[in-house]
Write a protein that holds these residues in place. Sequence first.
Motif, short mmCIF file in Angstrom:
data_model
loop_
_atom_site.label_atom_id
_atom_site.label_comp_id
_atom_site.label_asym_id
_atom_site.label_seq_id
_atom_site.Cartn_x
_atom_site.Cartn_y
_atom_site.Cartn_z
N ARG A 77 2.46 -14.90 26.68
CA ARG A 77 2.34 -15.20 25.41
C ARG A 77 3.01 -14.16 24.53
O ARG A 77 3.09 -14.13 23.26
N GLU B 58 -2.50 -17.15 18.63
CA GLU B 58 -2.44 -18.12 17.18
C GLU B 58 -2.65 -16.91 15.89
O GLU B 58 -2.14 -17.36 14.82
N SER B 59 -3.40 -15.92 16.22
CA SER B 59 -3.54 -15.08 15.23
C SER B 59 -2.80 -14.11 15.11
O SER B 59 -3.13 -12.96 14.16
N ASP C 196 -5.21 -17.56 23.88
CA ASP C 196 -4.79 -18.62 22.88
C ASP C 196 -5.22 -17.91 21.51
O ASP C 196 -4.48 -18.22 20.45
#
Length: 444
Positions: free
Chosen positions: A231, A194-195, A190
């Motif tokens: 993801r 996000e990065s 995660d």
Amino acid sequence: MNPSFLQTPDTSRYALRRLSAPTCLLDGEFPAARTEGLSAVDLLIEQGRIAGIEPAGTLPAELGPDLDASMVLPGMVDCHTHLDKGHIWPRQPNATGDGAGAAKATMTDRSAHWSAEDVRRRMEFGLATAHAKGVVAIRTHLDSVAPQASISFPVLREVRERWAGRVELQVSSIAPLDIFLGDEGRQLADIVAESGGRLGAVTRFAKHPDNPVPPELDDALARLFTLAMERGLDLDLHVDESTDPRARTLIHVAQMALKKDFQGRILCGHCTALALQTDDYIASTIAACRDAHIDIVSLPTVNMYLQDRSPEARTPRWRGVTTLHEMKAAGLRVAVAGDNCRDPFYAYGDHDMLDTFTQAVKIGHLDHPLGDWIRAATETPAAIMGIDRGRIEVGSRADLLVLKARSYSEMLARAQFDRTVIRDGKGIDTTLPDYRLLDDLVMG
Ligand SMILES: [Zn+2]
């Protein structure tokens, strides 16, 4: 004083005349330069971009300097580094100089010192050095065992923003593979997502330090792939960085990618133990990597430093690089990269991809003929990173290195300290940051 030997003209439209450019990095046909692998060209620069590439001698003299066959390279690309570890050597050397000593020293330093401020300042130092050397894009790994990921990734995001337009920065996590068997792996995935990063791991287990192919390897790889696929993340793995011929995880990575029908990119770094296998085993592993579209990056200076080292002043017997020639011949994308700088994994290094390339040529016998190996430090790592860099093309940003060297022979023989680095058509100051800037952090 700026050590560059060439001052670029102070106009928005000018020419750099009579340069020697690697033929493999140019589109189109140009006359051969005097020495092998190079073409003789004039470059027209306009508004910070390459507006034209012409046969040498075509553009009028009043447009700009005659470089007398000086070599020109595109801005270089370093696709595997560890900027978060950089420059800690003075406060945390590696007592034994080997991989085990490196891991131990880094762990000690990380738990004692790696605040956001400490990581940020060392990372900035590395980026400033790389920028002055003519590196335009870097992928860094960040040590990601909790709680470090939640400290380092926010720093990375901030630094990436600040350096945008100068050094394009990508990020990958690195952690032992067994964290992906538990919840920490999901949390890390995660943070990486996000990065805007790549999900990375070393294909070893913290809980089985002496077993290079631990029993739950495939379970952990399956979990890693699943987390990445959920993801939409690419993967970037440290694989079989070892002198132990039992280290055979690369084939597992390739087989898992095929089993999962993984659609993202996979970059595997190091893969040194593969060079210790039989020719048949090497060939079948490379074939599986090709089927799985795996890219390879070799870190020759660091591997040679760490591997086959002994406490008894025994001379090392092997070079510690993977099967670069065989991989390239089989059609894999093969890059070289800098890896560590002045940290327990490598006591030396200066964020200089030109130096990394020249050392790779000598360590890996990438010569006689040199062929198109320059792509391994320019176009190929750019392609691996998915960025439009590493070639000399009309319309691309005029981000170039101009060397005094007129041939690969001169380039590879002499350190190019007086290179001119051009960014967006303007020569930049290539003065390197002074080590003294970090004294308060690393000199104790
Ligand atoms: Zn690495």
